[in-house]
Write an enzyme that holds these catalytic residues in place. Structure first.
Site, PDB file in Angstrom:
ATOM      1  N   THR A 196      88.683  65.464  46.663  1.00 52.02           N
ATOM      2  CA  THR A 196      89.698  66.090  45.814  1.00 52.02           C
ATOM      3  C   THR A 196      91.035  65.367  45.896  1.00 52.02           C
ATOM      4  OG1 THR A 196      90.301  67.722  47.533  1.00 52.02           O
ATOM      5  CG2 THR A 196      88.581  68.349  45.951  1.00 52.02           C
ATOM      6  N   TYR A 230     103.145  68.688  47.552  1.00 53.63           N
ATOM      7  CA  TYR A 230     102.343  67.475  47.389  1.00 53.63           C
ATOM      8  C   TYR A 230     103.190  66.239  47.130  1.00 53.63           C
ATOM      9  CZ  TYR A 230      97.837  69.529  48.037  1.00 53.63           C
ATOM     10  OH  TYR A 230      96.750  70.114  48.620  1.00 53.63           O
ATOM     11  N   ILE A 241      94.456  69.165  42.607  1.00 50.67           N
ATOM     12  CA  ILE A 241      93.921  70.423  42.073  1.00 50.67           C
ATOM     13  C   ILE A 241      92.473  70.590  42.566  1.00 50.67           C
ATOM     14  CG2 ILE A 241      95.497  70.726  40.160  1.00 50.67           C
ATOM     15  CD1 ILE A 241      93.585  69.345  38.317  1.00 50.67           C
ATOM     16  N   HIS A 242      92.374  70.779  43.881  1.00 54.21           N
ATOM     17  CA  HIS A 242      91.085  70.838  44.566  1.00 54.21           C
ATOM     18  C   HIS A 242      90.054  71.674  43.820  1.00 54.21           C
ATOM     19  CE1 HIS A 242      93.306  69.459  48.180  1.00 54.21           C
ATOM     20  NE2 HIS A 242      94.195  70.384  47.876  1.00 54.21           N
ATOM     21  N   ASP A 243      90.428  72.920  43.509  1.00 55.86           N
ATOM     22  CA  ASP A 243      89.445  73.869  42.992  1.00 55.86           C
ATOM     23  C   ASP A 243      88.973  73.516  41.591  1.00 55.86           C
ATOM     24  OD1 ASP A 243      89.687  75.231  45.363  1.00 55.86           O
ATOM     25  OD2 ASP A 243      91.168  76.635  44.602  1.00 55.86           O
TER      26      ASP A 243
END
Length: 316
Positions: A196, A230, A241-243
């Site tokens: 990610t 970040y 935006i990991h998810d």
């Protein structure tokens, strides 16, 4: 309609973008959203999820509140330093008032009823702590047959973001993660920090999001605190935006390239608690650990375009 999907989430700025990606995609039949403690307390994640669905014009999607704490050990730490006090950089109050009340049942009950009613396999996407999913599978083992696969955001191979070795979602409830990742048999794709972070989006991506319309502008407005965090972590103007990366894989299987490895989760009480232990030795040693598909590569520019187009409808 495309993939049948249920999202289990703790919004959270990156969760907000992930929910929008699924809610606005014509290729997704979003059956429901369940909430869990995580980035902020569960009452707040539930409020955020309902407001985000309303923002996206999806009050038809049921939302049920889930676990307010981990399975075993209390965990009072949230991620307000990253996501803001309300989980959305102080912008949760600007979300439209939800038309639909929260589901009268709890998250596990909603998950069970949606899965039982499904006429084809459903993808589960836990993008927060895995407490609700662990409870579901423990209490209702027969429901496994209705789950096509689990696509989970969590874990880290090289570095953590909560401790030097542990990623937040796994660290927040290691026992639940152990149940889902190690003890279960449902096909699973794990999307770790290692990937990610490489999928980070820059200021130009965020500008295009903000210029795409009312929904995009609202979503961009939620990134203020997150961007501040970040900016230091990445060294440039951008966010991870990991998810949304995990939801992209849930929507379009194979957009992330996976490799299968034996996996364990450290549930001890020492400094490695919550660490995802991935055995990448070659040749592979004999192991009793469960083998999990771990997403480690993708077409990065293609993925960023897929996420942006999915949220904006190509208006950018």
């Amino acid at each position: 309609m495309g993939v049948k999907l249920i999202i289990d989430t703790d919004p959270g700025v990156d969760d907000a973008l992930a929910i929008a990606l699924a809610a606005l995609s014509p290729d997704v039949d979003l059956l429901g959203v369940t909430t869990v403690f995580g980035n902020v307390p569960v009452a707040t994640t539930t409020r955020n999820a309902r407001g985000l669905l309303q923002l996206c014009g999806r009050p038809d999607v049921p939302v049920a509140q889930g676990a307010e704490r981990p399975l075993v050990r209390p965990n009072p730490e949230y991620s307000r330093n990253v996501h803001g006090e309300d989980g959305l950089s102080g912008q949760a109050g600007a979300l439209p008032a939800p038309e639909r009340a929260p589901d009268e049942t709890d998250a596990v009950s909603l998950l069970l009823s949606l899965l039982e009613a499904a006429d084809e396999p459903v993808t589960l996407a836990p993008i927060g702590p895995m407490t609700n999913i662990a409870l579901l599978l423990a209490a209702h083992p027969g429901i496994r047959a209705k789950i096509g696969r689990i696509v989970a955001m969590g874990g880290a191979l090289e570095f953590g973001n909560k401790t030097p070795s542990a990623e937040f979602n796994i660290w927040a409830d290691p026992e639940a993660a152990h149940r889902v990742l190690v003890e279960e048999s449902v096909p699973l794709v794990l999307v770790p920090l290692d990937l990610t972070h490489k999928c980070a989006v820059d200021a130009a991506w965020l500008d295009r999001l903000g210029e795409s319309g009312a929904v995009g502008a609202a979503l961009k407005s939620m990134t203020g605190d997150y961007l501040g965090y970040y900016r230091q972590a990445l060294g440039f103007e951008g966010i991870v935006i990991h998810d949304a990366v995990a939801i992209a894989e849930a929507i379009k299987p194979g957009i992330l390239a996976t490799t299968s490895y034996p996996v364990e989760v450290d549930i001890g009480l020492g400094p490695a608690r919550g660490t995802t232990l991935v055995d990448r030795r070659t040749p592979r040693r004999e192991s009793s650990s469960r083998v999990v598909d771990i997403a480690l590569d993708t077409d990065f520019d293609g993925l960023r375009s897929f996420m942006l187009d999915g949220i904006t409808g190509g208006r950018r």
